[in-house]
Motif scaffolding. Sequence first.
Motif, PDB file in Angstrom:
ATOM      1  N   SER A 116       6.237   2.235 -14.684  1.00  0.00           N
ATOM      2  CA  SER A 116       6.051   2.596 -13.284  1.00  0.00           C
ATOM      3  C   SER A 116       4.778   3.411 -13.088  1.00  0.00           C
ATOM      4  O   SER A 116       4.041   3.208 -12.124  1.00  0.00           O
ATOM      5  CB  SER A 116       7.263   3.394 -12.781  1.00  0.00           C
ATOM      6  OG  SER A 116       7.301   3.427 -11.379  1.00  0.00           O
ATOM      7  N   LEU A 117       4.498   4.339 -14.000  1.00  0.00           N
ATOM      8  CA  LEU A 117       3.277   5.135 -13.899  1.00  0.00           C
ATOM      9  C   LEU A 117       2.036   4.257 -14.050  1.00  0.00           C
ATOM     10  O   LEU A 117       1.036   4.446 -13.348  1.00  0.00           O
ATOM     11  CB  LEU A 117       3.268   6.238 -14.960  1.00  0.00           C
ATOM     12  CG  LEU A 117       4.176   7.439 -14.694  1.00  0.00           C
ATOM     13  CD1 LEU A 117       4.180   8.370 -15.895  1.00  0.00           C
ATOM     14  CD2 LEU A 117       3.718   8.195 -13.451  1.00  0.00           C
ATOM     15  N   ALA A 118       2.112   3.299 -14.967  1.00  0.00           N
ATOM     16  CA  ALA A 118       0.971   2.387 -15.153  1.00  0.00           C
ATOM     17  C   ALA A 118       0.740   1.562 -13.892  1.00  0.00           C
ATOM     18  O   ALA A 118      -0.399   1.330 -13.479  1.00  0.00           O
ATOM     19  CB  ALA A 118       1.225   1.467 -16.347  1.00  0.00           C
ATOM     20  N   HIS A 119       1.818   1.131 -13.270  1.00  0.00           N
ATOM     21  CA  HIS A 119       1.704   0.364 -12.030  1.00  0.00           C
ATOM     22  C   HIS A 119       1.082   1.226 -10.935  1.00  0.00           C
ATOM     23  O   HIS A 119       0.193   0.774 -10.204  1.00  0.00           O
ATOM     24  CB  HIS A 119       3.079  -0.119 -11.595  1.00  0.00           C
ATOM     25  CG  HIS A 119       3.083  -0.864 -10.298  1.00  0.00           C
ATOM     26  ND1 HIS A 119       2.802  -2.210 -10.219  1.00  0.00           N
ATOM     27  CD2 HIS A 119       3.321  -0.452  -9.025  1.00  0.00           C
ATOM     28  CE1 HIS A 119       2.863  -2.593  -8.953  1.00  0.00           C
ATOM     29  NE2 HIS A 119       3.182  -1.539  -8.221  1.00  0.00           N
ATOM     30  N   ALA A 120       1.544   2.481 -10.825  1.00  0.00           N
ATOM     31  CA  ALA A 120       0.998   3.385  -9.805  1.00  0.00           C
ATOM     32  C   ALA A 120      -0.491   3.618 -10.032  1.00  0.00           C
ATOM     33  O   ALA A 120      -1.294   3.599  -9.092  1.00  0.00           O
ATOM     34  CB  ALA A 120       1.758   4.713  -9.835  1.00  0.00           C
ATOM     35  N   ARG A 121      -0.864   3.830 -11.288  1.00  0.00           N
ATOM     36  CA  ARG A 121      -2.282   4.036 -11.631  1.00  0.00           C
ATOM     37  C   ARG A 121      -3.124   2.837 -11.235  1.00  0.00           C
ATOM     38  O   ARG A 121      -4.211   2.992 -10.643  1.00  0.00           O
ATOM     39  CB  ARG A 121      -2.401   4.276 -13.134  1.00  0.00           C
ATOM     40  CG  ARG A 121      -3.849   4.411 -13.644  1.00  0.00           C
ATOM     41  CD  ARG A 121      -3.889   4.122 -15.135  1.00  0.00           C
ATOM     42  NE  ARG A 121      -3.439   2.761 -15.431  1.00  0.00           N
ATOM     43  CZ  ARG A 121      -3.023   2.366 -16.629  1.00  0.00           C
ATOM     44  NH1 ARG A 121      -2.970   3.219 -17.634  1.00  0.00           N
ATOM     45  NH2 ARG A 121      -2.639   1.104 -16.821  1.00  0.00           N
ATOM     46  N   ASP A 122      -2.654   1.658 -11.543  1.00  0.00           N
ATOM     47  CA  ASP A 122      -3.431   0.443 -11.291  1.00  0.00           C
ATOM     48  C   ASP A 122      -3.581   0.145  -9.802  1.00  0.00           C
ATOM     49  O   ASP A 122      -4.458  -0.633  -9.414  1.00  0.00           O
ATOM     50  CB  ASP A 122      -2.778  -0.754 -11.992  1.00  0.00           C
ATOM     51  CG  ASP A 122      -2.839  -0.632 -13.509  1.00  0.00           C
ATOM     52  OD1 ASP A 122      -3.655   0.169 -14.002  1.00  0.00           O
ATOM     53  OD2 ASP A 122      -2.057  -1.319 -14.190  1.00  0.00           O
ATOM     54  N   HIS A 123      -2.733   0.734  -8.967  1.00  0.00           N
ATOM     55  CA  HIS A 123      -2.778   0.447  -7.539  1.00  0.00           C
ATOM     56  C   HIS A 123      -3.305   1.612  -6.703  1.00  0.00           C
ATOM     57  O   HIS A 123      -3.303   1.545  -5.476  1.00  0.00           O
ATOM     58  CB  HIS A 123      -1.388   0.037  -7.037  1.00  0.00           C
ATOM     59  CG  HIS A 123      -0.951  -1.308  -7.526  1.00  0.00           C
ATOM     60  ND1 HIS A 123      -0.503  -1.514  -8.810  1.00  0.00           N
ATOM     61  CD2 HIS A 123      -0.916  -2.521  -6.917  1.00  0.00           C
ATOM     62  CE1 HIS A 123      -0.200  -2.801  -8.961  1.00  0.00           C
ATOM     63  NE2 HIS A 123      -0.439  -3.418  -7.837  1.00  0.00           N
ATOM     64  N   LEU A 124      -3.751   2.681  -7.363  1.00  0.00           N
ATOM     65  CA  LEU A 124      -4.312   3.815  -6.616  1.00  0.00           C
ATOM     66  C   LEU A 124      -5.633   3.425  -5.955  1.00  0.00           C
ATOM     67  O   LEU A 124      -6.436   2.693  -6.525  1.00  0.00           O
ATOM     68  CB  LEU A 124      -4.536   5.006  -7.546  1.00  0.00           C
ATOM     69  CG  LEU A 124      -3.323   5.892  -7.850  1.00  0.00           C
ATOM     70  CD1 LEU A 124      -3.710   6.960  -8.863  1.00  0.00           C
ATOM     71  CD2 LEU A 124      -2.781   6.543  -6.579  1.00  0.00           C
ATOM     72  N   ASP A 125      -5.847   3.948  -4.770  1.00  0.00           N
ATOM     73  CA  ASP A 125      -7.074   3.706  -4.017  1.00  0.00           C
ATOM     74  C   ASP A 125      -8.059   4.824  -4.335  1.00  0.00           C
ATOM     75  O   ASP A 125      -7.894   5.965  -3.889  1.00  0.00           O
ATOM     76  CB  ASP A 125      -6.757   3.666  -2.515  1.00  0.00           C
ATOM     77  CG  ASP A 125      -7.974   3.319  -1.673  1.00  0.00           C
ATOM     78  OD1 ASP A 125      -9.105   3.381  -2.185  1.00  0.00           O
ATOM     79  OD2 ASP A 125      -7.788   2.987  -0.483  1.00  0.00           O
ATOM     80  N   ALA A 126      -9.099   4.518  -5.105  1.00  0.00           N
ATOM     81  CA  ALA A 126     -10.074   5.527  -5.515  1.00  0.00           C
ATOM     82  C   ALA A 126     -10.800   6.111  -4.311  1.00  0.00           C
ATOM     83  O   ALA A 126     -11.153   7.305  -4.298  1.00  0.00           O
ATOM     84  CB  ALA A 126     -11.081   4.911  -6.494  1.00  0.00           C
ATOM     85  N   VAL A 230      -2.664  10.701   9.035  1.00  0.00           N
ATOM     86  CA  VAL A 230      -3.485  11.630   8.261  1.00  0.00           C
ATOM     87  C   VAL A 230      -4.913  11.137   8.086  1.00  0.00           C
ATOM     88  O   VAL A 230      -5.229   9.982   8.349  1.00  0.00           O
ATOM     89  CB  VAL A 230      -2.857  11.875   6.870  1.00  0.00           C
ATOM     90  CG1 VAL A 230      -1.489  12.546   7.012  1.00  0.00           C
ATOM     91  CG2 VAL A 230      -2.731  10.574   6.093  1.00  0.00           C
ATOM     92  N   ASP A 231      -5.769  12.048   7.636  1.00  0.00           N
ATOM     93  CA  ASP A 231      -7.171  11.700   7.411  1.00  0.00           C
ATOM     94  C   ASP A 231      -7.357  10.899   6.128  1.00  0.00           C
ATOM     95  O   ASP A 231      -8.260  10.070   6.027  1.00  0.00           O
ATOM     96  CB  ASP A 231      -8.018  12.983   7.350  1.00  0.00           C
ATOM     97  CG  ASP A 231      -7.943  13.780   8.639  1.00  0.00           C
ATOM     98  OD1 ASP A 231      -8.194  13.192   9.711  1.00  0.00           O
ATOM     99  OD2 ASP A 231      -7.614  14.986   8.575  1.00  0.00           O
ATOM    100  N   ALA A 232      -6.525  11.174   5.140  1.00  0.00           N
ATOM    101  CA  ALA A 232      -6.612  10.453   3.864  1.00  0.00           C
ATOM    102  C   ALA A 232      -5.199  10.225   3.332  1.00  0.00           C
ATOM    103  O   ALA A 232      -4.443  11.185   3.151  1.00  0.00           O
ATOM    104  CB  ALA A 232      -7.436  11.235   2.842  1.00  0.00           C
TER     105      ALA A 232
END
Length: 292
Positions: A116-126, A230-232
Motif C-alpha cells: 500500500s505504501l509503494a502504491h501511495a508513493r507511485d501515485h503522489l503528485d510531485a 484548498v490551495d494544495a
Amino acid sequence: MAKHPVATSATAGMLDVISERLPQLRKSEQKVAALVLDDPARVIHESVAALSKRAQVSEPTVMRFATGMGFEGYQDFKMQLAQSLALGIPVTQSSITEADDTATAVNKIFSYAVTSLAHARDHLDATALEKAASLLAKATEIVFFGVGASSIVALDAQQKFPILNVPCSAPTDQQMMLWAGSLAKPSTAVVAFSNSGRTTSVIEATASAKAQGAATIAIVGATGPLSEIVDAAIVVETFENTDFYTPTTSRLAALTAMDALATLVAIRHPDEVKHHGRKAKATIALRLAEDS
C-alpha cells in the motif's frame, strides 16, 4: 515499448488486475491466469513450456496470455511480476482469515502495508508536494487539523515543524479547530488531514481559515470536498480493506507523506534547521544532565 497496463493500474498490482480480468479471458487463458494467481512466485521461475504443461494448454496460449495483459512477451511478463512481488503481497492475496496462524497473519499485515505504501508513493503528485512545501516555508504559524485516526497524524505533524522555529498547533477538538480556523491570518498555513476527504468538521475549519486568507493544504486519501477548497491537495491513495480488521495503512501513508513534506520544507531552510536543531538538542541534553 510495452505500456504495461497491468503494472500501472490504479489497483494494487498485477495479480489484482489479473483477478479482475479473469472472467473476460478465454477458457484456456483462464487456466494460465489461475496458476499465476495461485502461486506467482513459482511462475516467475518457470519457462513457457513448464507453465503450459502445468496449465494443460499450448505454449502459444501462454504467450497470448502475456501479450494480452499488455506485455511484450512472456519474459517481460515474468520480470514485471517479479517486481510486483518484490513490493509485497497484493491486496487480493493478503486478506486475513481466522484460519491463519500468528506468523501468517503478521506477514500479511506487513506485506499489505508495504504494498500500500509503494502504491501511495507511485501515485503522489510531485507538483502538489512542491506547492505545499512552498506554502509551508513562508508560514509564520502552522495549524494541523484532523479528527479520529487523522488526529494522530496531525499531532505527529505538530512535532516535526517547531525545528523551523515556527509556532505549531494541532487542535483535535472540533470546536477548537473552528476557533483556530477563525483566528487564522494570511501568514498562517493550515494542513488538514482526512482519509475520506469528507470530514465535515475539518472541512469547515479549513474553509474558515481560508476565508481569513490563510494558505491551506490537504493530505487526503481521496479527492472530495476538502481537496476542492484548498490551495494544495496531496492525495495519498492507499488500500483499505476493513472486512476482517481495520488497517493502519492510511495513517502510515499520511505520516510518510508528512515526513516528505517536512523534509522538503527543511531543505529550503537548511541553516535555520541546523541552528534550531542543535539548540534543541543542547537544551534536552542539559535537562537530562540536571535530572541525572
